[in-house]
Design an enzyme around this catalytic site. Structure first.
Site, PDB file in Angstrom:
ATOM      1  N   ARG A  99      34.223  24.326   3.036  1.00  0.00           N
ATOM      2  CA  ARG A  99      33.074  23.666   2.417  1.00  0.00           C
ATOM      3  C   ARG A  99      32.015  23.446   3.490  1.00  0.00           C
ATOM      4  O   ARG A  99      32.265  22.755   4.473  1.00  0.00           O
ATOM      5  CB  ARG A  99      33.521  22.333   1.816  1.00  0.00           C
ATOM      6  CG  ARG A  99      32.391  21.489   1.305  1.00  0.00           C
ATOM      7  CD  ARG A  99      32.868  20.217   0.583  1.00  0.00           C
ATOM      8  NE  ARG A  99      31.706  19.423   0.276  1.00  0.00           N
ATOM      9  CZ  ARG A  99      31.440  18.220   0.783  1.00  0.00           C
ATOM     10  NH1 ARG A  99      32.306  17.618   1.578  1.00  0.00           N
ATOM     11  NH2 ARG A  99      30.331  17.597   0.480  1.00  0.00           N
TER      12      ARG A  99
ATOM     13  N   HIS B 223      23.396  17.688   1.789  1.00  0.00           N
ATOM     14  CA  HIS B 223      24.207  16.757   2.580  1.00  0.00           C
ATOM     15  C   HIS B 223      23.232  16.001   3.494  1.00  0.00           C
ATOM     16  O   HIS B 223      23.307  16.091   4.715  1.00  0.00           O
ATOM     17  CB  HIS B 223      25.287  17.514   3.343  1.00  0.00           C
ATOM     18  CG  HIS B 223      26.459  16.671   3.768  1.00  0.00           C
ATOM     19  ND1 HIS B 223      27.768  16.962   3.447  1.00  0.00           N
ATOM     20  CD2 HIS B 223      26.525  15.537   4.507  1.00  0.00           C
ATOM     21  CE1 HIS B 223      28.585  16.055   3.971  1.00  0.00           C
ATOM     22  NE2 HIS B 223      27.856  15.179   4.635  1.00  0.00           N
TER      23      HIS B 223
ATOM     24  N   GLU C  38      27.620  12.500  -1.599  1.00  0.00           N
ATOM     25  CA  GLU C  38      27.621  11.047  -1.382  1.00  0.00           C
ATOM     26  C   GLU C  38      26.274  10.353  -1.601  1.00  0.00           C
ATOM     27  O   GLU C  38      25.557  10.028  -0.647  1.00  0.00           O
ATOM     28  CB  GLU C  38      28.099  10.726   0.037  1.00  0.00           C
ATOM     29  CG  GLU C  38      29.488  11.215   0.325  1.00  0.00           C
ATOM     30  CD  GLU C  38      30.041  10.660   1.637  1.00  0.00           C
ATOM     31  OE1 GLU C  38      29.287  10.003   2.382  1.00  0.00           O
ATOM     32  OE2 GLU C  38      31.231  10.862   1.891  1.00  0.00           O
TER      33      GLU C  38
ATOM     34  N   ASN D 243      35.165  12.422  -2.020  1.00  0.00           N
ATOM     35  CA  ASN D 243      35.377  12.192  -0.592  1.00  0.00           C
ATOM     36  C   ASN D 243      36.106  10.867  -0.480  1.00  0.00           C
ATOM     37  O   ASN D 243      35.619   9.851  -0.979  1.00  0.00           O
ATOM     38  CB  ASN D 243      34.046  12.060   0.146  1.00  0.00           C
ATOM     39  CG  ASN D 243      33.211  13.336   0.096  1.00  0.00           C
ATOM     40  OD1 ASN D 243      33.648  14.351  -0.439  1.00  0.00           O
ATOM     41  ND2 ASN D 243      32.025  13.282   0.654  1.00  0.00           N
TER      42      ASN D 243
ATOM     43  N   TYR E  81      38.064   8.144   2.007  1.00  0.00           N
ATOM     44  CA  TYR E  81      38.420   7.657   3.339  1.00  0.00           C
ATOM     45  C   TYR E  81      39.163   6.318   3.235  1.00  0.00           C
ATOM     46  O   TYR E  81      40.370   6.265   3.339  1.00  0.00           O
ATOM     47  CB  TYR E  81      37.157   7.525   4.208  1.00  0.00           C
ATOM     48  CG  TYR E  81      36.563   8.857   4.594  1.00  0.00           C
ATOM     49  CD1 TYR E  81      36.974   9.506   5.744  1.00  0.00           C
ATOM     50  CD2 TYR E  81      35.588   9.469   3.797  1.00  0.00           C
ATOM     51  CE1 TYR E  81      36.443  10.737   6.112  1.00  0.00           C
ATOM     52  CE2 TYR E  81      35.045  10.700   4.154  1.00  0.00           C
ATOM     53  CZ  TYR E  81      35.474  11.329   5.312  1.00  0.00           C
ATOM     54  OH  TYR E  81      34.949  12.548   5.665  1.00  0.00           O
TER      55      TYR E  81
ATOM     56  N   GLU F 173      36.475  15.596   0.968  1.00  0.00           N
ATOM     57  CA  GLU F 173      36.561  15.126   2.359  1.00  0.00           C
ATOM     58  C   GLU F 173      37.675  14.109   2.471  1.00  0.00           C
ATOM     59  O   GLU F 173      37.839  13.254   1.594  1.00  0.00           O
ATOM     60  CB  GLU F 173      35.264  14.437   2.820  1.00  0.00           C
ATOM     61  CG  GLU F 173      34.104  15.347   3.077  1.00  0.00           C
ATOM     62  CD  GLU F 173      32.867  14.600   3.582  1.00  0.00           C
ATOM     63  OE1 GLU F 173      33.014  13.558   4.252  1.00  0.00           O
ATOM     64  OE2 GLU F 173      31.760  15.076   3.279  1.00  0.00           O
TER      65      GLU F 173
HETATM   66  C1  GBH Z   1      31.352  11.163   5.145  1.00  0.00           C
HETATM   67  O1  GBH Z   1      30.892   9.898   4.828  1.00  0.00           O
HETATM   68  C2  GBH Z   1      30.204  12.126   5.287  1.00  0.00           C
HETATM   69  O2  GBH Z   1      30.051  12.908   4.123  1.00  0.00           O
HETATM   70  C3  GBH Z   1      30.309  13.005   6.484  1.00  0.00           C
HETATM   71  O3  GBH Z   1      29.097  13.635   6.689  1.00  0.00           O
HETATM   72  C4  GBH Z   1      30.754  12.171   7.659  1.00  0.00           C
HETATM   73  O4  GBH Z   1      30.728  12.879   8.861  1.00  0.00           O
HETATM   74  C5  GBH Z   1      32.147  11.694   7.375  1.00  0.00           C
HETATM   75  O5  GBH Z   1      32.199  10.978   6.194  1.00  0.00           O
HETATM   76  C6  GBH Z   1      32.736  10.784   8.443  1.00  0.00           C
HETATM   77  O6  GBH Z   1      32.005   9.617   8.540  1.00  0.00           O
HETATM   78  O7  GBH Z   1      28.472   2.900  10.341  1.00  0.00           O
HETATM   79  O8  GBH Z   1      29.323   0.880   9.357  1.00  0.00           O
HETATM   80  O9  GBH Z   1      27.212   1.800   8.635  1.00  0.00           O
HETATM   81  C7  GBH Z   1      31.875   8.920   4.560  1.00  0.00           C
HETATM   82  C8  GBH Z   1      31.227   7.655   4.059  1.00  0.00           C
HETATM   83  C9  GBH Z   1      29.398   6.291   4.597  1.00  0.00           C
HETATM   84  C10 GBH Z   1      31.364   6.179   5.889  1.00  0.00           C
HETATM   85  C11 GBH Z   1      28.631   5.655   5.730  1.00  0.00           C
HETATM   86  C12 GBH Z   1      30.618   5.539   7.013  1.00  0.00           C
HETATM   87  C13 GBH Z   1      28.725   4.201   7.581  1.00  0.00           C
HETATM   88  C14 GBH Z   1      29.389   2.929   7.931  1.00  0.00           C
HETATM   89  N1  GBH Z   1      30.501   7.020   5.113  1.00  0.00           N
HETATM   90  N2  GBH Z   1      29.493   4.807   6.493  1.00  0.00           N
HETATM   91  S1  GBH Z   1      28.521   2.054   9.144  1.00  0.00           S
END
Ligand code: GBH
Length: 489
Positions: A117, A161, A207, A335, A337, A395
């Site tokens: 992707r 993105h 996202e 996605n 996490y 993701e």
């Molecule tokens: C994804 O976001 C993205 O799609 C990708 O591009 C990125 O590299 C990957 O995750 C890893 O981060 O710093 O406390 O403000 C995941 C969702 C939203 C999680 C923004 C981190 C920022 C938190 N992300 N968030 S903060």
């Protein structure tokens, strides 16, 4: 010491239990009698056609920021504005994938990946956001897709993105304007007409909450704005409208077999206790916490509770908008996490969100709380709530310290721990029949982690940014083994 059983004694009692079951249900049961530790054929084994791969995004890996007619995006501007990213680092070069894509395809191939992707940089294709397309831009994605296919890897392309053409931010205020939504539709239609002969799966957006909430409300991502609620809600609306317009434009311009979805980092609710009433509460929370994005896309209606909660700040929209926004999709990408823990509550919404206590473990990124079961609940909730026929985990992955040893190794056992646990819970979702078809690990290689820039590494391959050399981490060997066995290892 109590319960001191010798190995022999323990074996005997197991044997006795086996004999007992054999004597009760005769032949069939005796086949079930087995020695302790015998691997079971379906133990964390995935279905034969399950797809494993990796994900990246244009601005995070490509570099070549001013080449072949690419126009600037809001992330070029933002990262070049002092104080916005870690040590003012930028994606000017990143992983230089624009020039090294053939080598990176080989990295995927070595892993045994079947899917990749990547995202398309809008401002490579339309340097001004709209108008005349730049042929050299689309040609790069044609070359990349051909290279992937030639190596037995199916390309999955994301149209957006986060790297909005700067021209659209300047001319119309970016996502604050419906004109940006219209421009996105035109861009999507063009890409479909040029790429759908070789790319059969597209994601519109990646996202919503990241590029809208962080970019237009918190200001931590490009374009770095902090809008008041009414304008923010309108930007959210324009973004989901853009998704819908893109789906329609692609259906009109793509080859018939093209499949379209999106990749949403939904707020993934997890019941604090796997029992009623928390499961129901977590289900309700999934709809409500995603009301402004995924819920309206899937249901074609803003929830009354959402509109009511926003009051005078609610977005302005027409019934026609809602039809466009909810254009049917072929699959959903999620996605996933960190978990969002939910408890049932005696309140109008029926749930409360439980914040992580300060001792809750997280990976190197301090937002990345470790809750493997979120992969199970995320898949289950979207499948159950919206009756989604096909799901991809678009993701999942984590950041680690990733120290490179002098002899070029990275022993990222914490990443392996993270992935092993998460994927075990994905296995649970798949074996219970939730229709997850594939998994994209974030990420193939270390890359530009937005505001955290190069201070956070998410890759299976370590990147030395001075030399652009890639080193497989221990987790790369682990993922390769997982893919070849099609089972958690
Ligand atoms: C994804 O976001 C993205 O799609 C990708 O591009 C990125 O590299 C990957 O995750 C890893 O981060 O710093 O406390 O403000 C995941 C969702 C939203 C999680 C923004 C981190 C920022 C938190 N992300 N968030 S903060």
């Amino acid at each position: 010491m109590q319960n001191k059983v010798s190995r022999r004694g323990f074996g005997k009692s197991l044997g006795a239990a086996a004999m007992l079951s054999a004597s009760t249900t005769a032949g069939a049961a005796s086949k079930r009698a087995r020695a302790v530790g015998t691997p079971q054929p379906n133990y964390y084994q995935f279905p034969k056609n399950f797809l494993w791969g990796c994900a990246t995004a244009a601005y995070q890996v490509e570099g070549a920021a001013r080449e072949d007619g690419r126009g600037p995006s809001i992330w070029d501007t933002f990262s070049h504005t002092p104080g916005k990213t870690f040590e003012n680092q930028t994606g000017d070069i990143a992983d230089d994938q624009y020039h090294r894509y053939k080598q990176d395809v080989q990295l995927l191939k070595w892993l045994g990946a079947k899917i990749y992707r990547f995202s398309i940089s809008w401002s490579r294709i339309f340097p001004e956001g709209t108008g005349k397309p730049n042929e050299r831009g689309i040609e790069y994605y044609q070359r990349l897709s051909d290279e992937l296919r030639a190596n037995g890897i199916e390309p999955f392309a994301t149209l957006f993105h986060w790297d909005l053409p700067q021209a659209l931010q300047d001319r119309v205020g970016g996502w604050e304007s419906r004109d940006t939504a219209k421009a996105f539709g035109e861009y999507a239609g063009y890409v479909a007409s040029k790429l759908s002969d070789r790319v059969h799966h597209f994601f519109t957006m990646n996202e919503f909450s990241s590029f809208i909430d962080l970019g237009y409300a918190e200001g931590r991502f490009a374009p770095g704005l902090q809008l008041p609620p009414a304008r923010l809600n309108q930007a959210r609306h324009n973004a989901v409208l853009a998704h819908g317009l893109a789906v329609q434009a692609m259906r009109a311009n793509a080859k018939a077999a093209t499949k379209i979805g999106l990749a949403e980092n939904l707020t993934s609710a997890v019941p604090v206790i796997e029992a009623e009433p928390h499961i129901q509460a977590s289900n309700k929370a999934t709809r409500f916490l995603n009301a402004q994005y995924l819920t309206v896309i899937m249901e074609g209606k803003y929830m009354d509770e959402y509109l009511h909660a926003q009051g005078a700040n609610a977005p302005k929209f027409t019934p026609e908008d809602l039809k466009i926004i909810s254009s049917p999709l072929d699959f959903l990408g999620i996605n996933i996490y960190q978990p969002t823990y939910i408890r049932a509550a005696d309140s109008p919404l029926g749930f409360v969100r439980v914040k992580e206590p300060s001792s809750f473990p997280h990976m190197l990124s301090n937002w990345l709380f470790i809750g493997p079961e979120v992969l199970y609940w995320g898949s289950r909730h979207v499948a159950e709530i919206w009756n989604v026929p096909e799901i991809y985990i678009t993701e999942n992955g984590c950041s680690s310290t990733d120290d490179l040893t002098p002899d070029g190794h990275v022993y990222d056992t914490d990443r392996i721990m993270f992935l092993r646990n998460y994927i075990s819970k994905l296995h649970r979702a798949v074996s219970e029949g939730y229709p997850v078809r594939g998994y994209f690990l974030w990420s193939l290689l270390d890359n530009f982690e937005w505001a955290d820039a190069y201070s956070r590494r998410f890759g299976l391959y370590y990147v030395d940014y001075e030399t652009q050399k890639r080193y497989p981490k221990e987790s790369a060997y682990w993922y390769r083994e997982l893919i070849s066995r099609n089972a958690v290892v």
